[in-house]
Design an enzyme around this catalytic site. Structure first.
Site, short mmCIF file in Angstrom:
data_model
loop_
_atom_site.label_atom_id
_atom_site.label_comp_id
_atom_site.label_asym_id
_atom_site.label_seq_id
_atom_site.Cartn_x
_atom_site.Cartn_y
_atom_site.Cartn_z
N GLY A 56 0.71 -1.51 0.37
CA GLY A 56 -0.21 -0.03 0.25
C GLY A 56 0.67 1.41 0.10
N GLU A 111 4.23 5.39 6.83
CA GLU A 111 2.71 4.26 6.23
C GLU A 111 2.22 5.03 5.73
OE1 GLU A 111 1.15 1.34 7.18
OE2 GLU A 111 1.22 0.51 8.93
N ASP A 112 1.30 3.83 4.82
CA ASP A 112 -0.27 4.60 3.97
C ASP A 112 -1.08 4.78 5.18
OD1 ASP A 112 -0.26 2.24 4.50
OD2 ASP A 112 -1.23 1.13 2.43
N ASP A 115 -5.22 2.25 11.34
CA ASP A 115 -6.63 2.10 11.41
C ASP A 115 -6.73 1.69 13.65
OD1 ASP A 115 -9.23 1.74 11.70
OD2 ASP A 115 -9.61 -0.18 9.73
N PHE A 164 -14.42 3.07 5.03
CA PHE A 164 -13.36 2.38 3.89
C PHE A 164 -12.99 3.50 3.05
CE2 PHE A 164 -11.23 -0.83 1.68
CZ PHE A 164 -10.76 -1.53 2.13
N ARG A 177 -5.73 0.96 -6.31
CA ARG A 177 -4.62 1.55 -5.74
C ARG A 177 -4.14 2.56 -7.10
NH1 ARG A 177 -2.04 -1.73 -1.41
NH2 ARG A 177 -2.44 -4.14 -1.96
#
Ligand code: IMP
Ligand code: MG
Length: 201
Positions: A56, A111-112, A115, A164, A177
């Protein structure tokens, strides 16, 4: 149109599957420029090592490193996570290790999206054991609502609501993506994607 043609019908353009754009391409670009400036100042003279988790983060990493004006090195790790994200006892396994030795290095973990923080907690424990000179976190997107652990995040691009999202490296079942922005999927696209590729409805 014959059945054969239908079976190979191209899916609709990606854009048609997006219900709402949350962060535009321009907003992402502007924010990454700011992060790059900040990181360049904070890490001047430290020759930092940026580490990302595949897959990701690949788009964010590519843009972030080009917004940084000091010498850096880049490496990646791979992980697999079993079990639903809401499970505190989810299992994380390293599938690809670092190539660069991070001992005594100033490490910035990139990090992308964060959560629950479950994946990150595992990774941080693993990385901390390798005795870096320092270890801090940079995430483009932060969804703090479902966080299971307290995390000290040094750099955050954007806070997102607990929805999401896809795009800019983030996937839904490996798709989307390559969207240049971040958005929420249409319900219909989620249903369609769950079906095997050649199922006719
Ligand atoms: P966490 O362990 O719950 O913090 O989950 C982090 C990982 O879950 C991210 O690296 C993503 O791969 C994935 N993830 C979490 N939220 C989203 C989302 O909204 N869209 C796409 N992937 C997500
Ligand atoms: Mg994913």
């Amino acid at each position: 149109m014959g059945a054969q043609a239908l079976a190979h019908q191209a899916p609709p353009p990606l854009l048609d599957d997006i219900e709402e754009v949350l962060i535009t391409e321009q907003q992402i670009r502007d924010r990454i420029a700011e992060l790059g400036t900040q990181i360049s100042a904070d890490y001047a003279g430290k020759d930092p090592l940026l580490i990302g988790v595949l897959r990701g983060v690949f788009i964010f990493m590519a843009d972030l490193v080009r917004a940084i004006a000091i010498p850096i090195e880049v490496d990646f790790i791979g992980i697999t996570r079993y079990g639903p994200s809401t499970q505190t006892q989810g299992i994380v396994r390293l599938t690809k290790d670092l190539e660069i030795n991070m001992q005594q290095r100033h490490v910035l973990f990139v990090e992308d999206i964060i959560d629950t923080g479950l994946s990150l907690r595992y990774i941080l424990n693993t990385l901390q054991a390798r005795q870096p000179a320092s270890l801090r976190i940079c995430t483009l997107f932060n969804k703090p609502r479902k966080r299971l652990f307290e995390l000290d995040i040094a750099y955050t691009g954007f806070e997102l609501p607990d929805r999401f999202v896809v795009g800019y490296g983030l996937d839904y079942e490996e798709g989307y993506r390559n969207l240049p922005f971040v958005g929420v999927l249409q319900e219909e696209a989620i249903t369609r994607r769950r079906l095997p590729p050649n199922t006719q409805t």
